[in-house]
Motif scaffolding. Structure first.
Motif, PDB file in Angstrom:
ATOM      1  N   THR A  19       3.695 -38.977 -53.329  1.00  0.00           N
ATOM      2  CA  THR A  19       3.318 -40.037 -54.131  1.00  0.00           C
ATOM      3  C   THR A  19       3.555 -39.180 -55.913  1.00  0.00           C
ATOM      4  O   THR A  19       2.620 -37.735 -55.809  1.00  0.00           O
ATOM      5  CB  THR A  19       1.987 -40.788 -54.776  1.00  0.00           C
ATOM      6  N   THR A  38       2.643 -38.447 -60.109  1.00  0.00           N
ATOM      7  CA  THR A  38       2.285 -39.492 -61.281  1.00  0.00           C
ATOM      8  C   THR A  38       2.782 -37.913 -62.639  1.00  0.00           C
ATOM      9  O   THR A  38       2.203 -36.684 -61.619  1.00  0.00           O
ATOM     10  CB  THR A  38       1.183 -39.315 -60.535  1.00  0.00           C
ATOM     11  N   THR A  95       5.895 -44.402 -55.962  1.00  0.00           N
ATOM     12  CA  THR A  95       6.282 -44.409 -54.627  1.00  0.00           C
ATOM     13  C   THR A  95       6.995 -42.815 -53.830  1.00  0.00           C
ATOM     14  O   THR A  95       7.958 -41.820 -54.675  1.00  0.00           O
ATOM     15  CB  THR A  95       6.753 -45.486 -53.720  1.00  0.00           C
ATOM     16  N   PRO A  96       6.594 -42.081 -53.054  1.00  0.00           N
ATOM     17  CA  PRO A  96       7.316 -41.357 -52.083  1.00  0.00           C
ATOM     18  C   PRO A  96       8.264 -42.282 -51.507  1.00  0.00           C
ATOM     19  O   PRO A  96       8.957 -43.053 -51.411  1.00  0.00           O
ATOM     20  CB  PRO A  96       6.716 -41.135 -50.847  1.00  0.00           C
ATOM     21  N   GLU A 155      11.172 -42.073 -53.761  1.00  0.00           N
ATOM     22  CA  GLU A 155      11.464 -42.963 -55.290  1.00  0.00           C
ATOM     23  C   GLU A 155      12.178 -42.048 -56.361  1.00  0.00           C
ATOM     24  O   GLU A 155      12.184 -40.680 -57.137  1.00  0.00           O
ATOM     25  CB  GLU A 155      10.712 -43.255 -55.640  1.00  0.00           C
ATOM     26  N   GLN A 214      -5.414 -43.257 -47.816  1.00  0.00           N
ATOM     27  CA  GLN A 214      -5.090 -44.616 -47.002  1.00  0.00           C
ATOM     28  C   GLN A 214      -6.188 -45.716 -46.296  1.00  0.00           C
ATOM     29  O   GLN A 214      -7.365 -44.982 -46.132  1.00  0.00           O
ATOM     30  CB  GLN A 214      -3.782 -44.932 -45.870  1.00  0.00           C
TER      31      GLN A 214
END
Length: 99
Positions: free
Chosen positions: A44, A46, A74-75, A77, A99
């Protein structure tokens, strides 16, 4: 607790602040006219704007990041960054989220 600080001498490109297996934090300085080519991350991502202006692209969208604005991807992308009009600086966090 860890205290991280960017290198004030970095005027172009990445400044790796932290690099661990599941977490990377980078201060990225992008001078006007520069581009970070299209790429993806398995984690991920940011991106938080801290100075100036950067255009953040995905295959489907483009947004202008200015201080106080952030994007989360998201991973896998694809994305790329450019500074067409002004210098910009962002903090980039690559991480595996619990998670």
């Amino acid at each position: 607790m860890k205290i991280l600080a960017s290198d004030p001498e970095v005027t172009s490109g990445p400044d790796q602040m932290l690099a661990q297996r599941h977490l990377k934090i980078t201060h990225l300085v992008l001078p006007k006219g520069k581009t970070i080519q299209r790429h993806q991350s398995l984690m991920t991502v940011t991106v938080v704007s801290i100075k100036g202006s950067i255009q953040f692209h995905t295959d489907d969208d483009v947004t202008t990041l200015t201080p106080g604005k952030a994007v989360v991807m998201t991973p896998g992308e694809f994305h790329w960054l450019e500074a067409p009009d002004a210098d910009g600086e962002v903090i980039v966090v690559h991480g595996v989220l619990a998670q």
